[in-house]
Write an enzyme that holds these catalytic residues in place. Structure first.
Site, PDB file in Angstrom:
ATOM      1  N   ASP A 185      36.556  38.541  48.839  1.00 10.52           N
ATOM      2  CA  ASP A 185      37.435  38.455  47.670  1.00 10.52           C
ATOM      3  C   ASP A 185      38.796  39.099  47.950  1.00 10.52           C
ATOM      4  O   ASP A 185      38.893  40.040  48.738  1.00 10.52           O
ATOM      5  CB  ASP A 185      36.751  39.143  46.483  1.00 10.52           C
ATOM      6  CG  ASP A 185      37.398  38.787  45.163  1.00 10.52           C
ATOM      7  OD1 ASP A 185      38.158  37.799  45.110  1.00 10.52           O
ATOM      8  OD2 ASP A 185      37.161  39.507  44.175  1.00 10.52           O
TER       9      ASP A 185
ATOM     10  N   ASN B  56      34.642  27.513  41.793  1.00  9.24           N
ATOM     11  CA  ASN B  56      35.933  27.353  42.478  1.00  9.24           C
ATOM     12  C   ASN B  56      36.478  25.921  42.422  1.00  9.24           C
ATOM     13  O   ASN B  56      37.666  25.699  42.647  1.00  9.24           O
ATOM     14  CB  ASN B  56      35.843  27.792  43.953  1.00  9.24           C
ATOM     15  CG  ASN B  56      35.728  29.286  44.157  1.00  9.24           C
ATOM     16  OD1 ASN B  56      35.217  29.751  45.163  1.00  9.24           O
ATOM     17  ND2 ASN B  56      36.216  30.072  43.199  1.00  9.24           N
TER      18      ASN B  56
HETATM   19  C1  FPP Z   1      38.302  34.742  47.358  1.00  8.85           C
HETATM   20  O1  FPP Z   1      39.615  35.196  47.202  1.00  8.85           O
HETATM   21  C2  FPP Z   1      38.172  33.860  48.514  1.00  8.85           C
HETATM   22  C3  FPP Z   1      37.829  32.548  48.489  1.00  8.85           C
HETATM   23  C4  FPP Z   1      37.514  31.824  47.226  1.00  8.85           C
HETATM   24  C5  FPP Z   1      37.775  31.721  49.688  1.00  8.85           C
HETATM   25  C6  FPP Z   1      37.251  32.364  50.943  1.00  8.85           C
HETATM   26  C7  FPP Z   1      37.543  31.455  52.071  1.00  8.85           C
HETATM   27  C8  FPP Z   1      38.036  31.788  53.281  1.00  8.85           C
HETATM   28  C9  FPP Z   1      38.236  33.181  53.720  1.00  8.85           C
HETATM   29  C10 FPP Z   1      38.442  30.743  54.269  1.00  8.85           C
HETATM   30  C11 FPP Z   1      37.439  29.825  54.853  1.00  8.85           C
HETATM   31  C12 FPP Z   1      36.078  30.362  55.118  1.00  8.85           C
HETATM   32  C13 FPP Z   1      35.378  30.216  56.287  1.00  8.85           C
HETATM   33  C14 FPP Z   1      33.948  30.618  56.305  1.00  8.85           C
HETATM   34  C15 FPP Z   1      35.974  29.691  57.522  1.00  8.85           C
HETATM   35  P1  FPP Z   1      40.408  34.792  45.884  1.00  8.85           P
HETATM   36  O2  FPP Z   1      41.170  33.562  46.158  1.00  8.85           O
HETATM   37  O3  FPP Z   1      39.465  34.703  44.734  1.00  8.85           O
HETATM   38  O4  FPP Z   1      41.364  36.028  45.737  1.00  8.85           O
HETATM   39  P2  FPP Z   1      41.907  36.676  44.385  1.00  8.85           P
HETATM   40  O5  FPP Z   1      40.703  37.227  43.658  1.00  8.85           O
HETATM   41  O6  FPP Z   1      42.826  37.743  44.877  1.00  8.85           O
HETATM   42  O7  FPP Z   1      42.605  35.591  43.633  1.00  8.85           O
END
Ligand code: FPP
Length: 241
Positions: free
Chosen positions: A16, A64
């Site tokens: 996150d 998501n």
């Molecule tokens: C949460 O941060 C993260 C995600 C929803 C996506 C995670 C994906 C990756 C790191 C890239 C691809 C993965 C792999 C396994 C290659 P957020 O966007 O919710 O952050 P925020 O809470 O600050 O908005």
């Protein structure tokens, strides 16, 4: 460096904080996601080096899908790119890759790429992988319990009177995680302290570790620190020691 005692068999991570990390740098959210891929690579390496047997990552939840289309597309492209770039290296290191979730919602080309990576990283018959990397995609805990319940009901449709006394293992065998040990340690980055509809059934006795760093800043030393913190936990599973 001192070796870590009592290494968890299964470590799971809610990655996150990508969006906030990008915003702090006046960049688009997707900049956080692409830097988050570097953290994925670092944690996969650290986990394999430390002898973790299962590393699972919450990469995309069922919820998501409601994000702006451009962000969803970027995340799917990052998955495609990561699979294309990393599969050979995972196979060489003896790391098995699997993706779990409501994969029917993914586009066909991504499903095919996933299937190809799963085949390529599958160990030869009779050989255990050094580590299994599980990526949860289009996954939610409630969805998993629902789909498992539907399969269980179907299985018992000819003798429904036995359903009420069925052991929990009967439902477990229909969860997408069947055969995978429950997470010993669940890490969530970004300082948020919630489970966000992740592995609701499977985390019944997981140790939770909430880390203030945003995911793109979470690297090898942070992963090792998390394992060290886990090694000091006293797990009683509701019993008295
Ligand atoms: C949460 O941060 C993260 C995600 C929803 C996506 C995670 C994906 C990756 C790191 C890239 C691809 C993965 C792999 C396994 C290659 P957020 O966007 O919710 O952050 P925020 O809470 O600050 O908005």
């Amino acid at each position: 460096m001192e070796s870590i005692k009592n290494v968890p068999v299964h470590v799971s991570i809610i990655m996150d904080g990508n969006g906030r990390w990008a915003r702090e740098r006046n960049r688009e959210r997707v900049f956080g996601h692409s830097n988050g891929v570097e953290s994925v690579r670092a944690c996969v390496e650290a986990a394999a080096e430390e002898g973790v047997r299962y590393l699972s990552l919450f990469a995309f939840s069922e919820e998501n899908w409601a994000r702006p289309e451009s962000e969803v597309n970027t995340l799917m492209e990052l998955m495609m790119k990561s699979i294309a770039e990393e599969t050979d290296s995972l196979a060489e290191k003896g790391i098995r890759f699997i993706a779990l979730g409501n994969l029917s919602r993914l586009e066909a080309h991504l499903r095919e790429a996933i299937h190809g990576a799963e085949l390529k990283t599958m160990p030869p018959e009779g050989k255990e992988p050094r580590m299994t990397l599980i990526v949860f995609l289009s996954y939610s805990g409630k969805w998993d319990i629902m789909q498992a319940s539907a399969k269980l009901a179907q299985e018992y449709s000819s003798h429904p009177q036995d359903l009420a006394s069925a052991p929990m293992s009967e439902l477990e065998k229909h969860l997408v995680t069947a055969g995978i040990p429950d997470p010993d340690l669940l890490i969530r980055t970004s300082g948020e302290q919630r489970i966000s509809n992740y592995l609701l059934w499977q985390c019944a006795y997981s140790e939770f570790l909430f880390v203030d760093k945003m995911w793109p800043d979470f690297r090898k030393e942070d992963f090792r620190a998390a394992l060290a913190a886990f090694s000091n936990r006293d797990r009683r599973y509701g019993k008295v020691k």
